[in-house]
Write a protein that holds these residues in place. Sequence first.
Motif, PDB file in Angstrom:
ATOM      1  N   VAL A 219       8.061  23.767  -1.113  1.00  0.00           N
ATOM      2  CA  VAL A 219       8.112  24.347   0.355  1.00  0.00           C
ATOM      3  C   VAL A 219       8.430  23.171   1.219  1.00  0.00           C
ATOM      4  CG1 VAL A 219       6.286  25.209   1.848  1.00  0.00           C
ATOM      5  CG2 VAL A 219       6.295  26.117  -0.374  1.00  0.00           C
ATOM      6  N   LEU A 220       7.876  21.994   1.021  1.00  0.00           N
ATOM      7  CA  LEU A 220       7.925  21.070   2.006  1.00  0.00           C
ATOM      8  C   LEU A 220       9.823  20.458   1.954  1.00  0.00           C
ATOM      9  CD1 LEU A 220       5.558  17.999   2.077  1.00  0.00           C
ATOM     10  CD2 LEU A 220       7.869  17.428   2.209  1.00  0.00           C
ATOM     11  N   ALA A 221      10.063  20.373   0.841  1.00  0.00           N
ATOM     12  CA  ALA A 221      11.193  20.137   0.638  1.00  0.00           C
ATOM     13  C   ALA A 221      12.367  20.625   1.246  1.00  0.00           C
ATOM     14  CB  ALA A 221      11.720  19.695  -0.901  1.00  0.00           C
TER      15      ALA A 221
ATOM     16  N   GLY B 220       4.301   6.601   7.994  1.00  0.00           N
ATOM     17  CA  GLY B 220       5.321   7.193   7.806  1.00  0.00           C
ATOM     18  C   GLY B 220       5.415   8.492   8.665  1.00  0.00           C
ATOM     19  N   VAL B 221       6.083   9.438   8.027  1.00  0.00           N
ATOM     20  CA  VAL B 221       6.332  10.750   8.884  1.00  0.00           C
ATOM     21  C   VAL B 221       5.867  11.881   7.915  1.00  0.00           C
ATOM     22  CG1 VAL B 221       8.017  12.506   9.844  1.00  0.00           C
ATOM     23  CG2 VAL B 221       8.391   9.957  10.385  1.00  0.00           C
ATOM     24  N   ARG B 222       4.866  12.701   8.482  1.00  0.00           N
ATOM     25  CA  ARG B 222       4.473  13.631   7.702  1.00  0.00           C
ATOM     26  C   ARG B 222       4.877  15.104   8.016  1.00  0.00           C
ATOM     27  NH1 ARG B 222      -0.322  10.961   7.451  1.00  0.00           N
ATOM     28  NH2 ARG B 222      -1.350  12.387   8.944  1.00  0.00           N
TER      29      ARG B 222
ATOM     30  N   VAL C  90       8.218  10.569  -5.273  1.00  0.00           N
ATOM     31  CA  VAL C  90       7.389  10.118  -6.563  1.00  0.00           C
ATOM     32  C   VAL C  90       5.689  10.432  -5.911  1.00  0.00           C
ATOM     33  CG1 VAL C  90       6.542   8.423  -7.929  1.00  0.00           C
ATOM     34  CG2 VAL C  90       9.139   8.260  -7.292  1.00  0.00           C
ATOM     35  N   SER C  91       5.155  11.279  -6.671  1.00  0.00           N
ATOM     36  CA  SER C  91       3.918  11.435  -6.516  1.00  0.00           C
ATOM     37  C   SER C  91       2.967  10.163  -6.582  1.00  0.00           C
ATOM     38  CB  SER C  91       3.070  12.492  -7.372  1.00  0.00           C
ATOM     39  OG  SER C  91       1.837  12.720  -7.143  1.00  0.00           O
ATOM     40  N   ASP C  92       1.855   9.953  -5.572  1.00  0.00           N
ATOM     41  CA  ASP C  92       0.849   9.090  -5.928  1.00  0.00           C
ATOM     42  C   ASP C  92      -0.175   9.377  -6.777  1.00  0.00           C
ATOM     43  OD1 ASP C  92      -1.133  10.099  -4.164  1.00  0.00           O
ATOM     44  OD2 ASP C  92       0.242   9.485  -2.443  1.00  0.00           O
TER      45      ASP C  92
ATOM     46  N   GLY D  33       3.133   5.936  -4.906  1.00  0.00           N
ATOM     47  CA  GLY D  33       4.114   7.011  -5.140  1.00  0.00           C
ATOM     48  C   GLY D  33       4.698   6.849  -3.534  1.00  0.00           C
ATOM     49  N   GLY D  34       5.482   7.842  -3.084  1.00  0.00           N
ATOM     50  CA  GLY D  34       5.847   7.839  -1.823  1.00  0.00           C
ATOM     51  C   GLY D  34       7.192   8.847  -1.555  1.00  0.00           C
ATOM     52  N   ARG D  35       7.811   8.879  -0.292  1.00  0.00           N
ATOM     53  CA  ARG D  35       8.688   9.793  -0.037  1.00  0.00           C
ATOM     54  C   ARG D  35       9.795   9.131   0.760  1.00  0.00           C
ATOM     55  NH1 ARG D  35       5.331  14.391  -0.620  1.00  0.00           N
ATOM     56  NH2 ARG D  35       6.292  15.966  -1.710  1.00  0.00           N
ATOM     57  N   VAL D  36      11.167   9.483   0.637  1.00  0.00           N
ATOM     58  CA  VAL D  36      12.080   8.950   1.399  1.00  0.00           C
ATOM     59  C   VAL D  36      13.145  10.122   1.940  1.00  0.00           C
ATOM     60  CG1 VAL D  36      14.119   7.311   1.550  1.00  0.00           C
ATOM     61  CG2 VAL D  36      12.196   6.892  -0.308  1.00  0.00           C
ATOM     62  N   PHE D  37      13.169  10.281   3.174  1.00  0.00           N
ATOM     63  CA  PHE D  37      14.057  11.304   3.756  1.00  0.00           C
ATOM     64  C   PHE D  37      15.532  10.454   4.090  1.00  0.00           C
ATOM     65  CE2 PHE D  37      10.211  13.578   5.540  1.00  0.00           C
ATOM     66  CZ  PHE D  37       9.723  13.926   4.093  1.00  0.00           C
ATOM     67  N   PHE D  38      16.470  10.844   3.523  1.00  0.00           N
ATOM     68  CA  PHE D  38      18.031  10.183   3.691  1.00  0.00           C
ATOM     69  C   PHE D  38      18.696  11.016   4.896  1.00  0.00           C
ATOM     70  CE2 PHE D  38      16.632   9.785  -0.618  1.00  0.00           C
ATOM     71  CZ  PHE D  38      16.612   8.334  -0.640  1.00  0.00           C
TER      72      PHE D  38
ATOM     73  N   LYS E  51       0.879  -1.310   0.198  1.00  0.00           N
ATOM     74  CA  LYS E  51      -0.082   0.050  -0.126  1.00  0.00           C
ATOM     75  C   LYS E  51       0.887   1.048  -0.059  1.00  0.00           C
ATOM     76  CE  LYS E  51      -2.814  -1.348   3.331  1.00  0.00           C
ATOM     77  NZ  LYS E  51      -3.812  -1.217   4.579  1.00  0.00           N
ATOM     78  N   VAL E  52       0.082   2.428  -0.520  1.00  0.00           N
ATOM     79  CA  VAL E  52       0.985   3.587  -0.372  1.00  0.00           C
ATOM     80  C   VAL E  52       1.070   4.137   1.116  1.00  0.00           C
ATOM     81  CG1 VAL E  52       0.974   5.935  -1.135  1.00  0.00           C
ATOM     82  CG2 VAL E  52       0.295   4.371  -2.580  1.00  0.00           C
ATOM     83  N   MET E  53       2.122   4.470   1.458  1.00  0.00           N
ATOM     84  CA  MET E  53       2.367   5.265   2.893  1.00  0.00           C
ATOM     85  C   MET E  53       1.727   6.443   3.015  1.00  0.00           C
ATOM     86  SD  MET E  53       6.328   4.424   3.802  1.00  0.00           S
ATOM     87  CE  MET E  53       6.283   4.968   5.390  1.00  0.00           C
ATOM     88  N   ARG E  54       1.241   6.853   4.306  1.00  0.00           N
ATOM     89  CA  ARG E  54       0.561   8.035   4.525  1.00  0.00           C
ATOM     90  C   ARG E  54       1.567   9.095   4.773  1.00  0.00           C
ATOM     91  NH1 ARG E  54      -2.014   4.726   7.874  1.00  0.00           N
ATOM     92  NH2 ARG E  54      -1.831   5.606   9.720  1.00  0.00           N
ATOM     93  N   GLY E  55       2.829   8.972   4.926  1.00  0.00           N
ATOM     94  CA  GLY E  55       4.034   9.962   4.734  1.00  0.00           C
ATOM     95  C   GLY E  55       5.305   9.333   4.622  1.00  0.00           C
ATOM     96  N   ALA E  56       6.181   9.854   4.872  1.00  0.00           N
ATOM     97  CA  ALA E  56       7.696   9.497   4.425  1.00  0.00           C
ATOM     98  C   ALA E  56       8.501   8.576   5.433  1.00  0.00           C
ATOM     99  CB  ALA E  56       8.538  10.713   4.369  1.00  0.00           C
ATOM    100  N   MET E  57       9.108   7.547   4.288  1.00  0.00           N
ATOM    101  CA  MET E  57      10.058   6.660   4.905  1.00  0.00           C
ATOM    102  C   MET E  57      11.082   7.509   5.569  1.00  0.00           C
ATOM    103  SD  MET E  57      11.025   3.716   2.285  1.00  0.00           S
ATOM    104  CE  MET E  57      10.068   3.763   0.886  1.00  0.00           C
TER     105      MET E  57
HETATM  106  P1  AMP Z   1       2.241  13.630  -3.220  1.00  0.00           P
HETATM  107  O1  AMP Z   1       3.242  14.371  -3.813  1.00  0.00           O
HETATM  108  O2  AMP Z   1       1.298  14.614  -2.463  1.00  0.00           O
HETATM  109  O3  AMP Z   1       1.414  12.673  -4.209  1.00  0.00           O
HETATM  110  O4  AMP Z   1       2.734  12.698  -2.191  1.00  0.00           O
HETATM  111  C1  AMP Z   1       3.513  11.620  -2.377  1.00  0.00           C
HETATM  112  C2  AMP Z   1       3.837  10.751  -1.281  1.00  0.00           C
HETATM  113  O5  AMP Z   1       4.321  11.542  -0.189  1.00  0.00           O
HETATM  114  C3  AMP Z   1       2.433  10.122  -0.752  1.00  0.00           C
HETATM  115  O6  AMP Z   1       2.096   9.224  -1.091  1.00  0.00           O
HETATM  116  C4  AMP Z   1       2.930   9.937   0.756  1.00  0.00           C
HETATM  117  O7  AMP Z   1       3.718   8.825   0.672  1.00  0.00           O
HETATM  118  C5  AMP Z   1       4.171  11.013   0.861  1.00  0.00           C
HETATM  119  N1  AMP Z   1       3.471  12.245   1.608  1.00  0.00           N
HETATM  120  C6  AMP Z   1       2.296  12.784   1.564  1.00  0.00           C
HETATM  121  N2  AMP Z   1       2.480  13.849   2.234  1.00  0.00           N
HETATM  122  C7  AMP Z   1       3.355  14.074   2.999  1.00  0.00           C
HETATM  123  C8  AMP Z   1       3.870  15.046   3.863  1.00  0.00           C
HETATM  124  N3  AMP Z   1       3.062  16.029   4.292  1.00  0.00           N
HETATM  125  N4  AMP Z   1       5.228  14.646   4.571  1.00  0.00           N
HETATM  126  C9  AMP Z   1       5.762  13.620   4.135  1.00  0.00           C
HETATM  127  N5  AMP Z   1       5.420  12.582   2.982  1.00  0.00           N
HETATM  128  C10 AMP Z   1       4.291  12.977   2.668  1.00  0.00           C
END
Ligand code: AMP
Length: 264
Positions: A168-170, A135-137, A185-187, A217-222, A112-118
């Motif tokens: 902004v987030l990055a 994950g971590v949001r 990678v966007s989901d 999709g998903g995110r990883v923070f290194f 499944k797609v995570m709700r936040g970052a690895m």
């Molecule tokens: P998005 O770019 O919104 O499609 O998000 C891509 C992926 O990043 C999502 O599938 C989540 O796994 C993760 N994600 C979404 N929102 C956040 C957030 N606020 N902080 C960290 N990771 C996030």
Amino acid sequence: MELFSVKMRSSREEEHISGAETIVDRAELVEVVGSFVKRALNHTKGEPDFINVKIEKLKEKPLELVALPVYDLMIPIDEETLRKLFGLMGFPDERGIELYREILRGAAPGGKVMRGAMLVKLPFGERVEPDRERGVRVSTVGIVKEAEERLKKLAGDRYTENLRDALVLATKVLNHPAVLGELCVSDDPDYTTGYITVRGLGYVRLRRMKEKGLRKGGRVFFLKEDCNVEELINYLEKKPVIIKEVSSYSSVVDVRELLSSPMR
Ligand code: AMP
Ligand code: COA
């Protein structure tokens, strides 16, 4: 000045569709809430049956940051290019590629797609986020209007709301000294542009990170080896950060241009 954090999330049948947030002055609240509701109602992932808008007065002054320089890598991404970018980050490229593939498969249990970052830590890149589904949001972020306008002008027809929000987030993420970089990678099945950030370089937009139509999709923070994970999570979730300035937007046609960037 009274500043407020405004957050929106929408879902259908309990499944997350979209989210957005910013930090604004009291006088802008009504307009921003309207635009977030509009955004929730017009998402490519479909029509929500639930929209939540949360408004909170900030208790501390936001940290003011300049956005990372943006490099738009105009070539479709391949593993060889990604490997070079992991090299720049100082992260083992083999493990980096493995994590990229994991994102495309769905990095939460059951694919499944995570709700936040690895969160992954050097030296080996093991996962250290406390919950592999959640994950971590990153949250409590915003950008001032002037900076947003400047980004629109610099990016021209390559500007998207995804770019603005992700930058902004990055920028908040890479501002933490224990972070080496990020991969995203966007989901969104219609949005195939992703990015990688690299400490000392900036934000590199990556084209065709996945097949169109893929709802993964998903995110990883290194992270550096000595990272205090609990402290980092607290910063990512709670510390208010506002982008006050945008630095640059450059088109790049060959990854070698990045390897010799003046920032490095
Ligand atoms: P998005 O770019 O919104 O499609 O998000 C891509 C992926 O990043 C999502 O599938 C989540 O796994 C993760 N994600 C979404 N929102 C956040 C957030 N606020 N902080 C960290 N990771 C996030
Ligand atoms: N994916 C799946 N579920 C999500 C989600 C996401 N991206 N964001 C929120 N949810 C759902 C979850 O069920 C979550 O519960 P959990 O904490 O157990 O995972 C629940 O909503 C509440 O989330 P929370 O973060 O407490 O809500 P919020 O209203 O405070 O903030 C957001 C929601 C979406 C604004 C915020 O989490 C966020 O992601 N901000 C960054 C927004 C942004 O700029 N995104 C674009 C990046 S390109």
